[in-house]
Design a protein around this motif. Structure first.
Motif, PDB file in Angstrom:
ATOM      1  N   ASP A 128     -20.432 -58.758  10.700  1.00  0.00           N
ATOM      2  CA  ASP A 128     -20.639 -57.904  11.873  1.00  0.00           C
ATOM      3  C   ASP A 128     -20.276 -56.473  11.505  1.00  0.00           C
ATOM      4  N   THR A 129     -20.594 -55.526  12.402  1.00  0.00           N
ATOM      5  CA  THR A 129     -20.322 -54.128  12.113  1.00  0.00           C
ATOM      6  C   THR A 129     -18.828 -53.862  12.256  1.00  0.00           C
ATOM      7  N   THR A 130     -18.124 -53.952  11.138  1.00  0.00           N
ATOM      8  CA  THR A 130     -16.666 -53.884  11.152  1.00  0.00           C
ATOM      9  C   THR A 130     -16.122 -52.645  11.869  1.00  0.00           C
ATOM     10  N   LEU A 131     -16.704 -51.502  11.547  1.00  0.00           N
ATOM     11  CA  LEU A 131     -16.198 -50.254  12.112  1.00  0.00           C
ATOM     12  C   LEU A 131     -16.375 -50.219  13.640  1.00  0.00           C
TER      13      LEU A 131
ATOM     14  N   THR B 134      -5.758 -60.530  13.399  1.00  0.00           N
ATOM     15  CA  THR B 134      -6.406 -61.795  13.066  1.00  0.00           C
ATOM     16  C   THR B 134      -7.674 -61.980  13.906  1.00  0.00           C
ATOM     17  N   PHE B 135      -7.552 -61.700  15.196  1.00  0.00           N
ATOM     18  CA  PHE B 135      -8.696 -61.842  16.086  1.00  0.00           C
ATOM     19  C   PHE B 135      -9.829 -60.897  15.670  1.00  0.00           C
ATOM     20  N   LEU B 136      -9.461 -59.704  15.264  1.00  0.00           N
ATOM     21  CA  LEU B 136     -10.446 -58.720  14.820  1.00  0.00           C
ATOM     22  C   LEU B 136     -11.177 -59.197  13.568  1.00  0.00           C
ATOM     23  N   ILE B 137     -10.414 -59.764  12.626  1.00  0.00           N
ATOM     24  CA  ILE B 137     -11.026 -60.261  11.379  1.00  0.00           C
ATOM     25  C   ILE B 137     -12.056 -61.342  11.707  1.00  0.00           C
ATOM     26  N   ILE B 138     -11.713 -62.229  12.652  1.00  0.00           N
ATOM     27  CA  ILE B 138     -12.656 -63.284  13.038  1.00  0.00           C
ATOM     28  C   ILE B 138     -13.942 -62.654  13.564  1.00  0.00           C
ATOM     29  N   ASN B 139     -13.801 -61.584  14.336  1.00  0.00           N
ATOM     30  CA  ASN B 139     -14.989 -60.933  14.894  1.00  0.00           C
ATOM     31  C   ASN B 139     -15.800 -60.153  13.868  1.00  0.00           C
ATOM     32  N   THR B 140     -15.125 -59.538  12.896  1.00  0.00           N
ATOM     33  CA  THR B 140     -15.902 -58.783  11.902  1.00  0.00           C
ATOM     34  C   THR B 140     -16.658 -59.725  10.971  1.00  0.00           C
ATOM     35  N   CYS B 141     -16.215 -60.977  10.867  1.00  0.00           N
ATOM     36  CA  CYS B 141     -16.934 -61.932  10.024  1.00  0.00           C
ATOM     37  C   CYS B 141     -18.251 -62.374  10.668  1.00  0.00           C
ATOM     38  N   GLY B 142     -18.403 -62.125  11.949  1.00  0.00           N
ATOM     39  CA  GLY B 142     -19.648 -62.484  12.613  1.00  0.00           C
ATOM     40  C   GLY B 142     -19.989 -63.946  12.428  1.00  0.00           C
TER      41      GLY B 142
END
Lengths: 172, 193
Positions: A128-131, B134-142
């Protein structure tokens, strides 16, 4: 797959509303008071998004990325990585729509079923778009110190590209 | 961190445009960002409100609690700091489920709700807590099982097998999620003691 995806929303909504009615919740009032939270949420995300879109847009249009590609080219040719996927791999954490536009161009040139296109699609689809995610989530709740979140996110993105380069050829 | 990144993006981008004689383009970029942001926010605003409404029904009827109790054993391993029965667990699981089905528009409000309730557990309101990262990492992994936009783009270009990318996407995003969670765990040991 597509069936599941298109049925998911209607069924979810129906289950939630019927269960709410069964538990004697005033579902209409509950919906309205929940939806009201949307406005403060959107207004608190607007300004951090504005800042990030402002910065990212200037950077994207500047052409710095192209110089960077020229610099990386010899290294990538040496380790046998298809050059065409590089823009998508690098842009993925910065902008989602930019990657999609690049993917569109690749389908046009190479066809959607070619190895290059599939590799690019997988890179686009597996992350996903990390930024954007960081700006949106942390900006909305007012977090100022994000600690290692950005580095951990970008490192995971890099790892994903490497895994894709190794695994996607196995599907052909 | 975001501060330094932002300065870098703007200074490097602007200097490059000015030095290559494209100051006009820089002007339009500066002025059009506001419009681009407003358009984006206007697109997601009604959807966010809609899903928040639906979510509120699920919360008031107790459905969200049920879901979070069901998924607690698994989430507890990933988020050891969240106490049992806390509302954030329900939002986190809804966010993950919506992401898996490729419903980015529904995943966002659930994710924002999750972040807000994680913020209520956070001691220092300006600093990201371990669970938040941790929650953010899960979301950036898509973590996406059905990448709807890409599949429809493939259909548009007459692909022989539009859903061909699904299996590699699932495998690769799952592997990178596991990697992300491991790095997050290692990194958090250094930051939070």
């Amino acid at each position: 797959m597509k069936m599941i995806s298109s049925l998911f929303i209607p069924i979810l909504v129906l289950v939630v509303i019927i269960y709410g009615a069964y538990k004697k919740v005033n579902v209409y009032d509950s919906f309205v008071s929940g939806a009201k939270e949307g406005l403060p949420m959107v207004s608190s995300m607007f300004f951090s998004l504005l800042a990030m879109i402002f910065g990212v847009n200037i950077f994207l249009k500047s052409g710095v990325i192209d110089y960077f590609f020229d610099f990386l080219k010899p290294i990538l040719v040496f380790i046998n990585i298809p050059l065409e996927v590089l823009p998508i791999a690098i842009m993925r954490p910065l902008s989602g729509s930019f990657g999609l536009a690049l993917l569109n161009d690749m389908y046009k040139v190479y066809g959607p079923d070619s190895f290059i296109s599939v590799l690019a699609s997988v890179i686009q689809g597996s992350s996903d778009t990390t930024l954007y995610v960081i700006t949106l989530y942390f900006g909305t709740v007012g977090i100022k110190k994000i600690k290692y979140a950005l580095w951990a996110g970008l490192l995971t993105d890099l790892f994903m590209v490497i895994i894709a380069l190794i695994l996607v050829p196995l599907f052909f | 961190m975001i501060n330094k990144l932002w300065i870098g993006l703007i200074v490097v981008g602007s200097l490059c445009l000015i030095l290559t004689g494209k100051a006009d383009l820089l002007n339009t970029q500066i002025l059009s960002s506001g419009k681009a942001t407003l358009e984006l926010v206007m697109q997601i605003f009604p959807l966010i409100s809609l899903w928040l409404g639906i979510m509120n029904i699920a919360k008031e009827s107790g459905l969200l609690d049920k879901v979070s109790k069901l998924i607690y054993p698994l989430l507890h391993k990933i988020f050891p700091e969240i106490p049992k029965g806390h509302e954030s667990l329900g939002y986190i699981s809804s966010n993950i489920i919506a992401n898996m089905f490729g419903l980015g528009n529904a995943a966002t409000p659930f994710g924002l709700k999750a972040m807000k309730s994680l913020q209520s557990l956070n001691k220092n309101k300006e600093e990201a807590s371990r669970s938040m990262i941790t929650f953010l990492i899960i979301n950036t992994c898509g973590l996406c099982i059905i990448p709807t936009t890409i599949i429809s783009l493939r259909i548009l270009y007459d692909s022989k097998d539009p859903s061909f990318i699904v299996i590699p996407c699932v495998i690769i995003s799952f592997i990178s999620l596991v990697f992300g969670l491991i790095i997050d765990r290692l990194w958090s040991r250094r930051h939070y003691k």
